[in-house]
Write a protein that holds these residues in place. Structure first.
Motif, mmCIF file in Angstrom:
data_model
loop_
_atom_site.group_PDB
_atom_site.id
_atom_site.type_symbol
_atom_site.label_atom_id
_atom_site.label_comp_id
_atom_site.label_asym_id
_atom_site.label_seq_id
_atom_site.Cartn_x
_atom_site.Cartn_y
_atom_site.Cartn_z
ATOM 1 N N ALA A 209 0.841 -1.203 0.000
ATOM 2 C CA ALA A 209 0.000 0.000 0.000
ATOM 3 C C ALA A 209 0.880 1.259 0.000
ATOM 4 N N ARG A 210 1.953 1.237 0.801
ATOM 5 C CA ARG A 210 2.858 2.396 0.826
ATOM 6 C C ARG A 210 3.543 2.572 -0.526
ATOM 7 N N HIS A 211 3.962 1.464 -1.120
ATOM 8 C CA HIS A 211 4.657 1.557 -2.410
ATOM 9 C C HIS A 211 3.721 2.058 -3.502
ATOM 10 N N ALA A 212 2.502 1.494 -3.566
ATOM 11 C CA ALA A 212 1.547 1.920 -4.582
ATOM 12 C C ALA A 212 1.141 3.372 -4.375
ATOM 13 N N SER A 213 1.022 3.770 -3.110
ATOM 14 C CA SER A 213 0.690 5.167 -2.808
ATOM 15 C C SER A 213 1.744 6.104 -3.369
ATOM 16 N N SER A 214 3.025 5.732 -3.187
ATOM 17 C CA SER A 214 4.113 6.567 -3.711
ATOM 18 C C SER A 214 4.172 6.513 -5.234
ATOM 19 N N ALA A 215 4.025 5.299 -5.800
ATOM 20 C CA ALA A 215 4.137 5.140 -7.250
ATOM 21 C C ALA A 215 3.013 5.859 -7.988
ATOM 22 N N LEU A 216 1.817 5.862 -7.401
ATOM 23 C CA LEU A 216 0.658 6.474 -8.040
ATOM 24 C C LEU A 216 0.443 7.922 -7.578
ATOM 25 N N ASN A 217 1.330 8.382 -6.667
ATOM 26 C CA ASN A 217 1.220 9.743 -6.137
ATOM 27 C C ASN A 217 -0.171 9.991 -5.554
ATOM 28 N N GLU A 242 -0.216 -11.570 -6.997
ATOM 29 C CA GLU A 242 -1.658 -11.293 -6.991
ATOM 30 C C GLU A 242 -2.002 -10.294 -5.897
ATOM 31 N N LEU A 243 -1.392 -10.445 -4.722
ATOM 32 C CA LEU A 243 -1.653 -9.515 -3.619
ATOM 33 C C LEU A 243 -1.247 -8.097 -4.006
ATOM 34 N N TYR A 244 -0.084 -7.944 -4.636
ATOM 35 C CA TYR A 244 0.341 -6.602 -5.030
ATOM 36 C C TYR A 244 -0.647 -5.978 -6.020
ATOM 37 N N ASN A 245 -1.089 -6.754 -6.994
ATOM 38 C CA ASN A 245 -2.044 -6.225 -7.972
ATOM 39 C C ASN A 245 -3.336 -5.786 -7.284
#
Length: 357
Positions: A209-217, A242-245
């Motif tokens: 969630a932290r990584h996707a939050s940063s990647a997607l701004n 699958e969890l990451y997606n």
């Protein structure tokens, strides 16, 4: 382009920077896998990584390379299941101009590119018997012959391989060469599926969630307790990938700081447990609830394997001693050892000691 799963993840007991990318709880089955992989990384022997798709086999292979004396050399990856034999041979061994239609120039293969380093052959179980013969010769002789060439070239490469198939069964059914199997399986390592790592799931979900939050701004605070409980009940056939997606989708759709079950994909939303009571319970700390879930998984596996400790340990990616320890911790009775196995003549550990691990 979609964001990629994060690489630099934490592990307080990680033996090296490469292995630190494999996020896990201290009592995770992955802890023992990493410890073993770190020990054998320094020896120049082939390693066969097994496990379901999405369990992190390439990440572990890269960590082994990074911890080896070959770390200064190249780490080259090829998916053996993605190409037909002629193209796979050309990719791995190289080719001479005119060797086949489309070969307009001489080309160096991946084995030569990896010279002095490591080559990682993923999905090795998908290769044809004809290709297996050629790969066996490369491993036996330490030399390759590019397609269309008349002379061989020496290569000095460490070979790591991976598969989601049971290669021993493939050997028995004569779909995979026995001699090649023993060449590749100098040291087999099995990566457990995500459903057998319940304590790791909350750590992974929050990190993703932290990584996707940063990647997607897109700022998010985290996942709600209900979302984590629902995620813990899913089987995750696609494992960590699958969890990451799923988490990335939730972050993309979120309209509030907290990620809740309303953001689940249709597949996850429709795969809910018919029992409305969460498996891990609705009270207690996260650790307590995860331990309840782990106890249920072990109990179900014991019943499925008729109490055979060795088979349950293999299925869950644990050692027999580790499984026995968890059974004592959770008060799970029963279980039987196969002949000649057990505690190795030692007394079982005191349950009070297990609480400290």
């Amino acid at each position: 382009m979609t964001a990629q799963p994060p690489r630099p993840l934490m592990s307080s007991a990680s033996p090296g920077p490469g292995f630190a990318r494999l996020l896990h709880a201290p009592d995770s089955p992955l802890t023992e896998v990493i410890a073993v992989a770190h020990k054998i990384a320094v020896f120049d022997i082939p390693v066969l990584l097994t496990g379901e798709s999405g369990t992190g086999k390439e990440l572990l292979a890269r960590a082994i390379h990074d911890a080896s004396p070959r770390a200064g050399g190249a780490f080259v990856v090829e998916n053996c299941g993605a190409l037909p034999d002629p193209l796979l041979e050309s990719e791995l061994f190289g080719c001479r101009k005119g060797a086949f239609t489309g070969a307009h120039e001489d080309r160096i293969g991946l084995f030569e590119q990896a010279n002095g380093g490591t080559i990682f052959l993923d999905e090795i179980g998908e290769t044809s018997p004809a290709f297996q013969v050629k790969l066996l010769r490369v491993l036996q002789e330490g030399e390759i012959r590019p397609l269309g060439a008349s002379v061989t070239r020496k290569v000095n490469v460490r070979v790591l391989t991976a598969t989601n198939r049971d290669l021993e069964e493939e050997v028995r059914d004569r779909r995979f060469r026995r001699d090649l199997y023993y060449r590749l399986a100098g040291f087999p390592i099995h990566l457990p599926a995500l459903r057998h790592r319940p304590g790791d799931l909350p750590l992974l979900a929050e990190a993703f969630a932290r990584h996707a939050s940063s990647a997607l701004n897109k700022p998010v605070a985290g996942l709600t307790p209900e979302a984590l409980a629902r995620l813990a009940r899913h089987d995750w056939p696609g494992n960590v990938r699958e969890l990451y997606n799923e988490i990335q989708r939730m972050v993309a759709l979120a309209e509030s700081p907290w990620l809740d079950p309303s953001l689940f994909s249709p597949t996850l939303a429709l795969a809910g447990d018919p029992d409305p009571t969460p498996v891990v319970g609705t009270t207690g700390t996260l650790r307590t609830r995860v331990e309840r879930f782990e106890a249920e998984i072990i109990d179900e596996a014991l019943e499925r394997h008729n109490g055979n400790i060795s088979r349950v340990a293999r299925d869950l990616g644990l050692s027999r001693v580790g499984l026995r320890g968890k059974m004592l911790r959770y008060g799970l009775a029963g279980g039987r050892e196969e002949e000649g196995e057990g505690w190795g003549g030692q007394a079982p550990p005191d349950p009070s000691d297990l609480q400290k691990r």
